[in-house]
Design a protein around this motif. Structure first.
Motif, PDB file in Angstrom:
ATOM      1  N   THR A  77       0.863  -1.181   0.000  1.00  0.00           N
ATOM      2  CA  THR A  77       0.000   0.000   0.000  1.00  0.00           C
ATOM      3  C   THR A  77       0.902   1.234   0.000  1.00  0.00           C
ATOM      4  O   THR A  77       2.118   1.114   0.084  1.00  0.00           O
ATOM      5  CB  THR A  77      -0.875   0.019   1.271  1.00  0.00           C
ATOM      6  OG1 THR A  77      -0.009  -0.029   2.395  1.00  0.00           O
ATOM      7  CG2 THR A  77      -1.830  -1.163   1.305  1.00  0.00           C
ATOM      8  N   ILE A  78       0.285   2.430  -0.048  1.00  0.00           N
ATOM      9  CA  ILE A  78       1.071   3.660  -0.022  1.00  0.00           C
ATOM     10  C   ILE A  78       1.863   3.747   1.281  1.00  0.00           C
ATOM     11  O   ILE A  78       3.073   3.992   1.275  1.00  0.00           O
ATOM     12  CB  ILE A  78       0.139   4.891  -0.169  1.00  0.00           C
ATOM     13  CG1 ILE A  78      -0.507   4.880  -1.556  1.00  0.00           C
ATOM     14  CG2 ILE A  78       0.911   6.179   0.061  1.00  0.00           C
ATOM     15  CD1 ILE A  78      -1.618   5.884  -1.731  1.00  0.00           C
ATOM     16  N   ALA A  79       1.176   3.464   2.409  1.00  0.00           N
ATOM     17  CA  ALA A  79       1.844   3.540   3.706  1.00  0.00           C
ATOM     18  C   ALA A  79       2.955   2.488   3.787  1.00  0.00           C
ATOM     19  O   ALA A  79       4.054   2.768   4.288  1.00  0.00           O
ATOM     20  CB  ALA A  79       0.822   3.333   4.826  1.00  0.00           C
ATOM     21  N   ALA A 125       0.885  12.213  -0.816  1.00  0.00           N
ATOM     22  CA  ALA A 125      -0.130  11.248  -1.234  1.00  0.00           C
ATOM     23  C   ALA A 125      -1.094  10.911  -0.106  1.00  0.00           C
ATOM     24  O   ALA A 125      -2.154  10.337  -0.343  1.00  0.00           O
ATOM     25  CB  ALA A 125       0.535   9.975  -1.747  1.00  0.00           C
ATOM     26  N   GLY A 126      -0.737  11.265   1.138  1.00  0.00           N
ATOM     27  CA  GLY A 126      -1.581  10.891   2.266  1.00  0.00           C
ATOM     28  C   GLY A 126      -2.117  12.070   3.051  1.00  0.00           C
ATOM     29  O   GLY A 126      -3.306  12.375   3.015  1.00  0.00           O
ATOM     30  N   SER A 128      -2.488  20.419  -1.577  1.00  0.00           N
ATOM     31  CA  SER A 128      -3.347  19.312  -1.994  1.00  0.00           C
ATOM     32  C   SER A 128      -3.484  19.265  -3.503  1.00  0.00           C
ATOM     33  O   SER A 128      -4.186  18.437  -4.039  1.00  0.00           O
ATOM     34  CB  SER A 128      -4.741  19.470  -1.390  1.00  0.00           C
ATOM     35  OG  SER A 128      -4.628  19.877  -0.072  1.00  0.00           O
ATOM     36  N   MET A 129      -2.810  20.193  -4.180  1.00  0.00           N
ATOM     37  CA  MET A 129      -2.930  20.243  -5.631  1.00  0.00           C
ATOM     38  C   MET A 129      -2.450  18.944  -6.259  1.00  0.00           C
ATOM     39  O   MET A 129      -1.551  18.288  -5.743  1.00  0.00           O
ATOM     40  CB  MET A 129      -2.112  21.413  -6.180  1.00  0.00           C
ATOM     41  CG  MET A 129      -2.729  22.751  -5.889  1.00  0.00           C
ATOM     42  SD  MET A 129      -4.359  22.888  -6.614  1.00  0.00           S
ATOM     43  CE  MET A 129      -4.778  24.549  -6.175  1.00  0.00           C
ATOM     44  N   ASN A 130      -3.043  18.638  -7.382  1.00  0.00           N
ATOM     45  CA  ASN A 130      -2.728  17.396  -8.077  1.00  0.00           C
ATOM     46  C   ASN A 130      -1.257  17.248  -8.386  1.00  0.00           C
ATOM     47  O   ASN A 130      -0.689  16.174  -8.224  1.00  0.00           O
ATOM     48  CB  ASN A 130      -3.482  17.348  -9.391  1.00  0.00           C
ATOM     49  CG  ASN A 130      -4.934  17.109  -9.144  1.00  0.00           C
ATOM     50  OD1 ASN A 130      -5.275  16.155  -8.475  1.00  0.00           O
ATOM     51  ND2 ASN A 130      -5.770  17.978  -9.654  1.00  0.00           N
ATOM     52  N   GLU A 131      -0.657  18.336  -8.838  1.00  0.00           N
ATOM     53  CA  GLU A 131       0.740  18.254  -9.235  1.00  0.00           C
ATOM     54  C   GLU A 131       1.575  17.726  -8.075  1.00  0.00           C
ATOM     55  O   GLU A 131       2.461  16.898  -8.257  1.00  0.00           O
ATOM     56  CB  GLU A 131       1.270  19.639  -9.644  1.00  0.00           C
ATOM     57  CG  GLU A 131       0.611  20.231 -10.884  1.00  0.00           C
ATOM     58  CD  GLU A 131      -0.685  20.942 -10.592  1.00  0.00           C
ATOM     59  OE1 GLU A 131      -1.166  20.851  -9.433  1.00  0.00           O
ATOM     60  OE2 GLU A 131      -1.234  21.576 -11.492  1.00  0.00           O
ATOM     61  N   VAL A 132       1.263  18.227  -6.865  1.00  0.00           N
ATOM     62  CA  VAL A 132       2.028  17.811  -5.701  1.00  0.00           C
ATOM     63  C   VAL A 132       1.794  16.332  -5.410  1.00  0.00           C
ATOM     64  O   VAL A 132       2.722  15.576  -5.125  1.00  0.00           O
ATOM     65  CB  VAL A 132       1.642  18.686  -4.489  1.00  0.00           C
ATOM     66  CG1 VAL A 132       2.409  18.258  -3.260  1.00  0.00           C
ATOM     67  CG2 VAL A 132       1.909  20.141  -4.795  1.00  0.00           C
ATOM     68  N   GLY A 167       4.491  13.191  -5.630  1.00  0.00           N
ATOM     69  CA  GLY A 167       4.748  12.237  -4.553  1.00  0.00           C
ATOM     70  C   GLY A 167       4.669  10.802  -5.036  1.00  0.00           C
ATOM     71  O   GLY A 167       5.515   9.966  -4.708  1.00  0.00           O
ATOM     72  N   ILE A 168       3.646  10.515  -5.861  1.00  0.00           N
ATOM     73  CA  ILE A 168       3.463   9.153  -6.358  1.00  0.00           C
ATOM     74  C   ILE A 168       4.588   8.790  -7.334  1.00  0.00           C
ATOM     75  O   ILE A 168       5.120   7.678  -7.297  1.00  0.00           O
ATOM     76  CB  ILE A 168       2.086   9.023  -7.028  1.00  0.00           C
ATOM     77  CG1 ILE A 168       0.988   9.247  -5.977  1.00  0.00           C
ATOM     78  CG2 ILE A 168       1.922   7.654  -7.665  1.00  0.00           C
ATOM     79  CD1 ILE A 168      -0.322   9.647  -6.566  1.00  0.00           C
TER      80      ILE A 168
END
Ligand SMILES: [Zn+2]
Length: 218
Positions: A76-78, A100-101, A141-145, A149-150
């Protein structure tokens, strides 16, 4: 009410209260100065609820499957962030966890709280404080950020193993679409209109400042 300058032709005029579903146009050039959606709270609330569900899916299902040296695993992401921390990539782990979290999660919680709180006027006093505070959180929280991260997470993990996208990855893709949809449908004026009953201070001064800049810039 303070007069506003039309951004197209600079005509100064006073805006009357716009009815739900209506628009205010410039008296000289017809440029739309203000509009008010007919369902100013329901649509952003529905989108925010969808984003909350997708966010939970993104964090509870495998982000990706990993194949390395004949072994197959998923994370998972975590789990991915924790693994990065253990591998000595602490800064990357913190970036991924935040982008991402924490940032998108906080944004969803914030929007849900504000949208639910203003449904029943008069809005509680703390909603005004929360909206002010939320202005500073929004850029994070912007998408680019979030995509950054992903991507960082993917590149780091791809160095170690073959990566196959999991359900969590598609869920994150869904969030990338839902976030701008929330921002497009939510009308800050509508929220402020409801907050002002309880909070005599009104909208942030930045709005008035922008109007003055528009005037001075021409
Ligand atoms: Zn005009």
């Amino acid at each position: 009410m303070e007069p506003v300058a039309c951004p197209e032709c600079d005509l100064l005029q006073r805006l009357l209260e716009v009815p739900p579903g209506g628009k205010a146009r410039c008296a000289r050039c017809g440029h739309t100065l203000a509009s008010r959606p007919s369902d100013p709270l329901d649509r952003p609330l529905a989108l925010t609820l969808a984003a909350a569900i997708v966010f939970i899916v993104a964090h509870t299902t495998p982000l990706m499957g990993l194949s390395a040296v004949g072994r197959h695993a998923s994370t998972t992401i975590a789990g991915g962030a924790l693994e990065m921390w253990r591998q000595g990539e602490q800064i990357t782990a913190v970036i991924v966890t935040f982008c991402a979290g924490i940032a998108p999660g906080t944004y969803i919680l914030f929007m849900l709280t504000v949208l639910l709180a203003v449904r029943r006027p008069p809005a509680p006093h703390w909603v005004g404080e929360m909206v002010r505070w939320g202005h500073s959180m929004q850029p994070w929280s912007m998408n680019e950020v979030m995509i950054l991260g992903i991507l960082v997470a993917l590149i780091k993990i791809a160095e170690l193993a073959t990566v196959e996208p999991g359900i969590g990855m598609y869920a994150l893709g869904g969030l990338v679409v839902l976030f701008p949809a929330i921002m497009l449908t939510v009308d800050p004026r509508e929220i402020w209109r409801r907050v002002e009953w309880a909070d005599g201070q009104g909208p942030p001064r930045a709005e008035a400042g922008e109007d003055i800049r528009t005037e001075a810039g021409r």
